[in-house]
Every structure is written in C-alpha cells, then in structure tokens.
Scaffold this motif. Structure first.
Motif, PDB file in Angstrom:
ATOM      1  N   LEU A  67      11.242  -2.864   7.873  1.00  0.00           N
ATOM      2  CA  LEU A  67      11.270  -2.986   6.411  1.00  0.00           C
ATOM      3  C   LEU A  67      10.020  -3.680   5.894  1.00  0.00           C
ATOM      4  CD1 LEU A  67      12.777  -2.574   3.770  1.00  0.00           C
ATOM      5  CD2 LEU A  67      13.955  -4.758   4.165  1.00  0.00           C
ATOM      6  N   VAL A  68       9.593  -4.747   6.577  1.00  0.00           N
ATOM      7  CA  VAL A  68       8.396  -5.484   6.154  1.00  0.00           C
ATOM      8  C   VAL A  68       7.163  -4.597   6.271  1.00  0.00           C
ATOM      9  CG1 VAL A  68       6.913  -7.469   6.603  1.00  0.00           C
ATOM     10  CG2 VAL A  68       9.395  -7.696   6.790  1.00  0.00           C
ATOM     11  N   VAL A  69       7.029  -3.887   7.395  1.00  0.00           N
ATOM     12  CA  VAL A  69       5.881  -2.997   7.593  1.00  0.00           C
ATOM     13  C   VAL A  69       5.861  -1.909   6.529  1.00  0.00           C
ATOM     14  CG1 VAL A  69       4.856  -1.272   9.146  1.00  0.00           C
ATOM     15  CG2 VAL A  69       5.685  -3.444  10.061  1.00  0.00           C
ATOM     16  N   PHE A  70       7.021  -1.373   6.191  1.00  0.00           N
ATOM     17  CA  PHE A  70       7.110  -0.338   5.151  1.00  0.00           C
ATOM     18  C   PHE A  70       6.624  -0.870   3.804  1.00  0.00           C
ATOM     19  CE2 PHE A  70       9.595   1.522   1.655  1.00  0.00           C
ATOM     20  CZ  PHE A  70       9.192   2.849   1.744  1.00  0.00           C
ATOM     21  N   ILE A  71       7.114  -2.046   3.403  1.00  0.00           N
ATOM     22  CA  ILE A  71       6.748  -2.621   2.109  1.00  0.00           C
ATOM     23  C   ILE A  71       5.264  -2.972   2.066  1.00  0.00           C
ATOM     24  CG2 ILE A  71       7.083  -4.610   0.577  1.00  0.00           C
ATOM     25  CD1 ILE A  71      10.010  -4.671   1.508  1.00  0.00           C
ATOM     26  N   VAL A  72       4.773  -3.624   3.124  1.00  0.00           N
ATOM     27  CA  VAL A  72       3.379  -4.046   3.163  1.00  0.00           C
ATOM     28  C   VAL A  72       2.453  -2.826   3.164  1.00  0.00           C
ATOM     29  CG1 VAL A  72       1.628  -5.176   4.587  1.00  0.00           C
ATOM     30  CG2 VAL A  72       3.847  -6.264   4.265  1.00  0.00           C
ATOM     31  N   SER A  73       2.799  -1.796   3.918  1.00  0.00           N
ATOM     32  CA  SER A  73       1.953  -0.602   3.996  1.00  0.00           C
ATOM     33  C   SER A  73       1.954   0.160   2.675  1.00  0.00           C
ATOM     34  CB  SER A  73       2.442   0.313   5.124  1.00  0.00           C
ATOM     35  OG  SER A  73       2.370  -0.342   6.369  1.00  0.00           O
ATOM     36  N   LEU A  74       3.130   0.331   2.081  1.00  0.00           N
ATOM     37  CA  LEU A  74       3.219   1.093   0.835  1.00  0.00           C
ATOM     38  C   LEU A  74       2.515   0.372  -0.307  1.00  0.00           C
ATOM     39  CD1 LEU A  74       4.429   3.785  -0.063  1.00  0.00           C
ATOM     40  CD2 LEU A  74       6.436   2.530  -0.862  1.00  0.00           C
ATOM     41  N   SER A  75       2.674  -0.936  -0.381  1.00  0.00           N
ATOM     42  CA  SER A  75       1.979  -1.703  -1.422  1.00  0.00           C
ATOM     43  C   SER A  75       0.474  -1.688  -1.183  1.00  0.00           C
ATOM     44  CB  SER A  75       2.504  -3.145  -1.468  1.00  0.00           C
ATOM     45  OG  SER A  75       2.356  -3.783  -0.208  1.00  0.00           O
ATOM     46  N   GLY A  76       0.077  -1.619   0.102  1.00  0.00           N
ATOM     47  CA  GLY A  76      -1.344  -1.498   0.420  1.00  0.00           C
ATOM     48  C   GLY A  76      -1.930  -0.201  -0.081  1.00  0.00           C
ATOM     49  N   CYS A  77      -1.141   0.878  -0.046  1.00  0.00           N
ATOM     50  CA  CYS A  77      -1.591   2.170  -0.590  1.00  0.00           C
ATOM     51  C   CYS A  77      -1.985   2.022  -2.058  1.00  0.00           C
ATOM     52  CB  CYS A  77      -0.485   3.214  -0.475  1.00  0.00           C
ATOM     53  SG  CYS A  77      -0.179   3.806   1.180  1.00  0.00           S
ATOM     54  N   PHE A  78      -1.128   1.358  -2.828  1.00  0.00           N
ATOM     55  CA  PHE A  78      -1.387   1.178  -4.253  1.00  0.00           C
ATOM     56  C   PHE A  78      -2.640   0.338  -4.484  1.00  0.00           C
ATOM     57  CE2 PHE A  78       3.143   2.266  -4.585  1.00  0.00           C
ATOM     58  CZ  PHE A  78       3.113   3.149  -5.663  1.00  0.00           C
ATOM     59  N   TYR A  79      -2.826  -0.678  -3.658  1.00  0.00           N
ATOM     60  CA  TYR A  79      -3.905  -1.632  -3.916  1.00  0.00           C
ATOM     61  C   TYR A  79      -5.274  -1.143  -3.443  1.00  0.00           C
ATOM     62  CZ  TYR A  79      -5.639  -6.178  -5.254  1.00  0.00           C
ATOM     63  OH  TYR A  79      -6.297  -7.193  -5.893  1.00  0.00           O
ATOM     64  N   VAL A  80      -5.313  -0.115  -2.583  1.00  0.00           N
ATOM     65  CA  VAL A  80      -6.601   0.398  -2.091  1.00  0.00           C
ATOM     66  C   VAL A  80      -7.522   0.773  -3.250  1.00  0.00           C
ATOM     67  CG1 VAL A  80      -7.672   2.397  -0.978  1.00  0.00           C
ATOM     68  CG2 VAL A  80      -5.867   1.153   0.196  1.00  0.00           C
ATOM     69  N   PHE A  81      -6.970   1.370  -4.289  1.00  0.00           N
ATOM     70  CA  PHE A  81      -7.777   1.847  -5.412  1.00  0.00           C
ATOM     71  C   PHE A  81      -7.693   0.929  -6.630  1.00  0.00           C
ATOM     72  CE2 PHE A  81      -6.949   5.737  -2.962  1.00  0.00           C
ATOM     73  CZ  PHE A  81      -8.258   6.157  -2.764  1.00  0.00           C
ATOM     74  N   TYR A  82      -7.394  -0.336  -6.381  1.00  0.00           N
ATOM     75  CA  TYR A  82      -7.273  -1.294  -7.486  1.00  0.00           C
ATOM     76  C   TYR A  82      -8.553  -1.376  -8.309  1.00  0.00           C
ATOM     77  CZ  TYR A  82      -7.412  -5.815  -9.842  1.00  0.00           C
ATOM     78  OH  TYR A  82      -7.573  -6.801 -10.779  1.00  0.00           O
ATOM     79  N   ASP A  83      -9.716  -1.450  -7.631  1.00  0.00           N
ATOM     80  CA  ASP A  83     -10.986  -1.602  -8.347  1.00  0.00           C
ATOM     81  C   ASP A  83     -11.248  -0.441  -9.303  1.00  0.00           C
ATOM     82  OD1 ASP A  83     -11.791  -4.073  -7.193  1.00  0.00           O
ATOM     83  OD2 ASP A  83     -12.345  -3.022  -5.362  1.00  0.00           O
ATOM     84  N   GLU A  84     -10.823   0.750  -8.925  1.00  0.00           N
ATOM     85  CA  GLU A  84     -11.013   1.912  -9.789  1.00  0.00           C
ATOM     86  C   GLU A  84      -9.927   2.009 -10.858  1.00  0.00           C
ATOM     87  OE1 GLU A  84     -13.093   2.515  -5.997  1.00  0.00           O
ATOM     88  OE2 GLU A  84     -10.999   2.051  -6.459  1.00  0.00           O
ATOM     89  N   LEU A  85      -8.687   1.757 -10.454  1.00  0.00           N
ATOM     90  CA  LEU A  85      -7.562   1.928 -11.376  1.00  0.00           C
ATOM     91  C   LEU A  85      -7.568   0.915 -12.514  1.00  0.00           C
ATOM     92  CD1 LEU A  85      -4.669   2.704  -8.862  1.00  0.00           C
ATOM     93  CD2 LEU A  85      -5.711   4.279 -10.499  1.00  0.00           C
ATOM     94  N   LYS A  86      -7.996  -0.312 -12.242  1.00  0.00           N
ATOM     95  CA  LYS A  86      -7.959  -1.343 -13.285  1.00  0.00           C
ATOM     96  C   LYS A  86      -8.859  -0.960 -14.468  1.00  0.00           C
ATOM     97  CE  LYS A  86     -11.662  -4.215 -11.311  1.00  0.00           C
ATOM     98  NZ  LYS A  86     -12.006  -5.493 -10.670  1.00  0.00           N
TER      99      LYS A  86
END
Length: 386
Positions: free
Chosen positions: A19-38
């Motif tokens: 469960l922890v690996v799933f949450i951390v990995s999925l949230s990491g997907c969102f944050y990869v493009f933070y610099d562009e998305l913001k």
C-alpha cells in the motif's frame, strides 16, 4: 531451496509494503511534472499580470521582502526567496515553519505560505497557503503519507528500503535456470493471447524487470531525502574515488560594489550582473548575523545539478567563499543532482516521461503482485476442499 526462500521473502515483503509503495509511486507520477504543471495551472501566480517595459528596473530585494512580509499575518516570517530573471516571471517569497515532532500534515506545518510579487512594480499578485495547495499536498503524501516528518518519513523510508530488496529478489527470481531462446522470449515479451491470470503474472514479472534499473535509481535517491545521512554517506564514498583534489580557496575575490545601503541588495545586484542569463537565484534569509549570506544561482531551467553558491560577509558585503558544481568532486556533483535523478530532470522532458512511466509501473507492481498471491491462495483453497 534458495529461490523458494527468496520467493517467500519477496511475497511477504511485497504484501507488507504494497500500500505504501502504491501511494508513494502514484503520487510521484503526479509530482514528476510539477515544474511544468504549476505554470499552466497557476499562471496568475507565476507570471506578471502587468506588462514590463524594456527600461523597467527591478525594485531592491529588501523592499520586496518588506512588501511580502506585510502581506502575511503577524508572526509569519519570510525565510526564502526564489528569483527568476525572465522579465515575465514573478518572484516568490516563502514563509515556512514546521514542528518536526508533530503527527499529521496540518500539525506538521505551523505555517507555510508563498507570496508572489511582480519585482518591477512591487504588486502582490497572490498569497498562497501552501499547506493546503494541491501539489504540496501531493508532495507531502509522497514524502510522508501526510503523517508528518517524525512518523511518515520513517514509514516511507523503511518501505522504500524494503522495496529495493523486493526489486533485487525479483530479478533473482526472474533469472532463468537455462538460457534458451524460447525461455527468454517467454520471459521478455508479452503474449496477449494468454488467460488474464497469466497476463497479470507477465505484467508483474516483465514490467518489473524492464523498470528495475530506473526504479532502483528513483528509490535510492528517494532514501537520500528521507535519510540525509545516507546522502552524506554516498557523497563521501564517491568523493573517495575521485582523484581530483579540491580546488584551493582563493585568497581574494572580485570586489562587490556597495552602491546601496543594504548589503543583501548589493549582493544580489552583483550576482545578477555576473549571471544575467541564469534561470533562477535562490536566497535563504539566515537568522544569525554572523552567518554569511549565501546566494545560489541555478543555470538551467528546473535543474539543481549545475549551480554556483556565493557567500557574502554580512559585515562588509564582500565575498567570503564561492562553491560551484563545475569544480566539485564527483560525490558532491551527484549529491547536487539527487533531485534531478529522482524526478528525471537530468535529461529533459524525455527522462521525465520515462520516470513518469517507471513510477506508474512501480505503482502497478503491488497490485499485480497481490492478484498473483490471491489467485494462488484461491487455488490452494480449492485443492483443500477437494
């Protein structure tokens, strides 16, 4: 016998941390493009709303800090500024205070604000409560599951260490006993004609294999954020292999003109004059008057690995020390790139896309692994009934 033991370890460690690996990995997907998305999601914050003329001049930094400070409630203090030299970008003034021993995200942040200001007019374009901002919540979910640093960092950090063990045991379990063309083809390529249970098994095994190198990279650099001692260890270890001697400190640096009344303003003006094409300049406002005022210059957009630090004497405004990535030993260079290596910034958009899909695969592994376990458990139950 050894593989049976590794399979048991692989299975139960995966179920324990899934469960922890799933949450951390999925949230990491969102944050990869933070610099562009913001920039897309919040253009009113990050871009100047008023046009800037060719002859427009930047206001003194200390004046902008006062403006930002006045935009915040009493007791909240500006501690850092991020300055962009592009004339269309706002400057960001951060105020942050945390309780490292608190449990939960709301208690962990005593306050967390960002003030966005047009540096030419002094107009406050937005005051963001970063404590509740979406991308920052995703970041805290990724780093500590919104549990706060004291508990969450340990839960995530230990889970990631276990995930590294799972990845390594997974490779050992995949390794064929006999290297035949037929066997390798079966273990390296998908056959979408098979039943869904077998396809799920292949998704777990083959995707895990293809992603293992970059998954290990992401996991190891993530541990460096959770446990700074690990980063210190690998930096020092890599420096030990570098035959390059540390460059001796210069006895005398270039003179910094003191044209304005505030040393910080003079330091920033000097830095901008030396690096007018830099992407970003970051300044942390030090509390102790005896500490030098450091200014970090980042040369490439959204990259932390190429930089120069200036350290200015708070008494006379002159440079005491310069530290730059160009002359750093190999360990320090890689340590400075830790963020870039973690999110994929090191190779531009191509490696960011790659890291996005690697994180997505990592998020899928606990799911496909759990389905494999449930199918085997169900099969064993049926055999017992018969």
């Amino acid at each position: 016998m050894i593989k049976a033991g590794l399979l048991w370890l692989h299975k139960w460690l995966g179920l324990f941390t899934g469960l922890v690996v799933f949450i951390v990995s999925l949230s990491g997907c969102f944050y990869v493009f933070y610099d562009e998305l913001k920039l897309i999601v919040y253009p009113q914050k990050y871009y100047n709303q008023d046009s800037v003329g060719e002859n427009s001049k930047l206001l003194p930094l200390t004046q902008l800090i006062d403006i930002a400070q006045n935009a915040l409630p009493k007791g909240e203090k500006i501690s850092r500024t991020d300055l962009y030299l592009s004339p269309d970008r706002t400057w960001i003034f951060r105020a942050l205070k945390t309780d490292e021993h608190a449990f939960g995200n709301n208690q962990y942040y005593i306050y967390h604000k960002r003030v966005f200001i047009n540096p030419y007019s002094g107009k406050v374009q937005a005051v963001e409560n970063s404590k509740t901002e979406f991308f920052q919540i995703v970041l805290q979910l990724h780093m500590n599951l919104l549990l706060g640093a004291m508990v969450g960092h340990w839960v995530v950090g230990i889970s990631v260490i276990i995930f590294i063990i799972i990845l390594i045991t997974g490779v050992v379990l995949w390794w064929p006993k006999k290297w035949t063309t037929k066997k390798l083809k079966r273990q390296l390529w998908f056959d979408f004609k098979v039943k869904w249970k077998r396809l799920n098994y292949d998704l777990h095994q083959i995707l895990g294999l293809y992603s293992v190198i970059f998954a290990l990279l992401i996991a190891c650099t993530g541990i460096a954020f959770t446990f700074p001692a690990f980063k210190t260890f690998y930096v020092k270890s890599l420096n030990g292999f570098d035959s390059t001697k540390e460059i001796e400190q210069q006895e005398k640096f270039e003179y910094v003109p003191q044209n304005q009344s505030k040393i910080l303003d003079n330091a920033l003006n000097f830095t901008i004059s030396k690096h007018p094409n830099a992407d970003m300049i970051s300044i942390r406002l030090r509390k102790s008057p005896t500490d030098p005022q450091d200014i970090q210059v980042r040369f490439i957009k959204d990259r932390t690995g190429e930089f120069i630090w200036y350290y200015f004497n708070r008494g006379n405004g002159q440079i005491e020390k310069i530290k730059q990535s160009e002359n750093a030993p190999i360990g320090d260079k890689i340590g400075a790139m830790n963020y870039d290596l973690h999110v994929g910034n090191y190779g531009g958009i191509a490696t960011k896309v790659l890291h996005f899909f690697i994180a997505l695969i990592c998020a899928s592994l606990p799911i496909t692994g759990t389905i494999i376990w449930l199918n085997k458990k169900k099969k064993k139950t049926k055999k017992r009934i018969k």
